[in-house]
Design a protein around this motif. Structure first.
Motif, PDB file in Angstrom:
ATOM      1  N   CYS A  40       0.811  -1.223   0.000  1.00  0.00           N
ATOM      2  CA  CYS A  40       0.000   0.000   0.000  1.00  0.00           C
ATOM      3  C   CYS A  40       0.840   1.267   0.000  1.00  0.00           C
ATOM      4  CB  CYS A  40      -0.960   0.006   1.195  1.00  0.00           C
ATOM      5  SG  CYS A  40      -0.149   0.155   2.807  1.00  0.00           S
ATOM      6  N   ASN A  41       2.099   1.176   0.389  1.00  0.00           N
ATOM      7  CA  ASN A  41       3.025   2.302   0.419  1.00  0.00           C
ATOM      8  C   ASN A  41       2.481   3.473   1.242  1.00  0.00           C
ATOM      9  OD1 ASN A  41       5.596   3.014  -0.256  1.00  0.00           O
ATOM     10  ND2 ASN A  41       5.039   3.995  -2.179  1.00  0.00           N
ATOM     11  N   VAL A  47       3.874  -6.630  11.008  1.00  0.00           N
ATOM     12  CA  VAL A  47       3.182  -7.908  10.844  1.00  0.00           C
ATOM     13  C   VAL A  47       1.675  -7.678  10.739  1.00  0.00           C
ATOM     14  CG1 VAL A  47       2.676 -10.123  11.927  1.00  0.00           C
ATOM     15  CG2 VAL A  47       4.989  -9.211  11.992  1.00  0.00           C
ATOM     16  N   ASN A  48       1.115  -6.871  11.653  1.00  0.00           N
ATOM     17  CA  ASN A  48      -0.322  -6.615  11.619  1.00  0.00           C
ATOM     18  C   ASN A  48      -0.754  -5.947  10.326  1.00  0.00           C
ATOM     19  OD1 ASN A  48      -1.210  -7.756  14.012  1.00  0.00           O
ATOM     20  ND2 ASN A  48      -0.673  -5.948  15.188  1.00  0.00           N
ATOM     21  N   LEU A  49       0.040  -5.007   9.852  1.00  0.00           N
ATOM     22  CA  LEU A  49      -0.327  -4.335   8.605  1.00  0.00           C
ATOM     23  C   LEU A  49      -0.312  -5.313   7.437  1.00  0.00           C
ATOM     24  CD1 LEU A  49      -0.882  -1.534   7.192  1.00  0.00           C
ATOM     25  CD2 LEU A  49       1.497  -1.678   6.492  1.00  0.00           C
ATOM     26  N   CYS A  54      -3.608  -3.920   5.970  1.00  0.00           N
ATOM     27  CA  CYS A  54      -3.246  -3.315   4.680  1.00  0.00           C
ATOM     28  C   CYS A  54      -4.414  -3.483   3.701  1.00  0.00           C
ATOM     29  CB  CYS A  54      -1.998  -3.996   4.127  1.00  0.00           C
ATOM     30  SG  CYS A  54      -1.507  -3.417   2.491  1.00  0.00           S
ATOM     31  N   SER A  55      -4.650  -2.481   2.887  1.00  0.00           N
ATOM     32  CA  SER A  55      -5.760  -2.562   1.935  1.00  0.00           C
ATOM     33  C   SER A  55      -5.587  -3.745   0.981  1.00  0.00           C
ATOM     34  CB  SER A  55      -5.872  -1.252   1.143  1.00  0.00           C
ATOM     35  OG  SER A  55      -4.676  -0.989   0.433  1.00  0.00           O
ATOM     36  N   PHE A  56      -4.360  -4.052   0.608  1.00  0.00           N
ATOM     37  CA  PHE A  56      -4.105  -5.199  -0.252  1.00  0.00           C
ATOM     38  C   PHE A  56      -4.429  -6.502   0.476  1.00  0.00           C
ATOM     39  CE2 PHE A  56      -1.280  -8.524  -1.894  1.00  0.00           C
ATOM     40  CZ  PHE A  56      -1.651  -8.512  -3.230  1.00  0.00           C
ATOM     41  N   ALA A  57      -4.021  -6.594   1.747  1.00  0.00           N
ATOM     42  CA  ALA A  57      -4.316  -7.792   2.548  1.00  0.00           C
ATOM     43  C   ALA A  57      -5.817  -7.989   2.689  1.00  0.00           C
ATOM     44  CB  ALA A  57      -3.660  -7.685   3.918  1.00  0.00           C
ATOM     45  N   TRP A  58      -6.552  -6.893   2.902  1.00  0.00           N
ATOM     46  CA  TRP A  58      -8.017  -6.998   3.006  1.00  0.00           C
ATOM     47  C   TRP A  58      -8.616  -7.568   1.723  1.00  0.00           C
ATOM     48  CZ3 TRP A  58     -11.613  -6.789   6.661  1.00  0.00           C
ATOM     49  CH2 TRP A  58     -11.253  -6.294   7.902  1.00  0.00           C
TER      50      TRP A  58
END
Length: 79
Positions: A40-41, A47-49, A54-58
């Protein structure tokens, strides 16, 4: 779960995944190196992000839940 997944989960729980913040803290990365999330930069790479917020992880978690046809809430942290 496969042993590698179990080990990765244990590392995440212990906050030992090699993120840029972790690598900078132990001296592998120079202090001037960027520690922003590579996806997401926008925030520091923790680790949590990377695994949860992170929007990508979501998007990845949402796609996996849709693919598996599972209705569930995502946690706010790895713990």
């Amino acid at each position: 779960m496969p042993p590698k997944v179990q080990f990765f989960t244990w590392l995440a729980w212990r906050n030992r995944i090699r993120t840029s913040v972790f690598l900078q803290r132990i001296g592998v990365l120079h202090s001037s190196a960027s520690t922003l999330c590579v996806f997401c930069n926008a925030e520091l790479e923790t680790v949590n992000l990377m695994l949860v917020s992170c929007s990508f992880a979501w998007k990845v978690w949402f796609a996996m839940r849709y693919w598996w046809d599972v209705v569930a809430a995502l946690p706010e942290s790895v713990e």
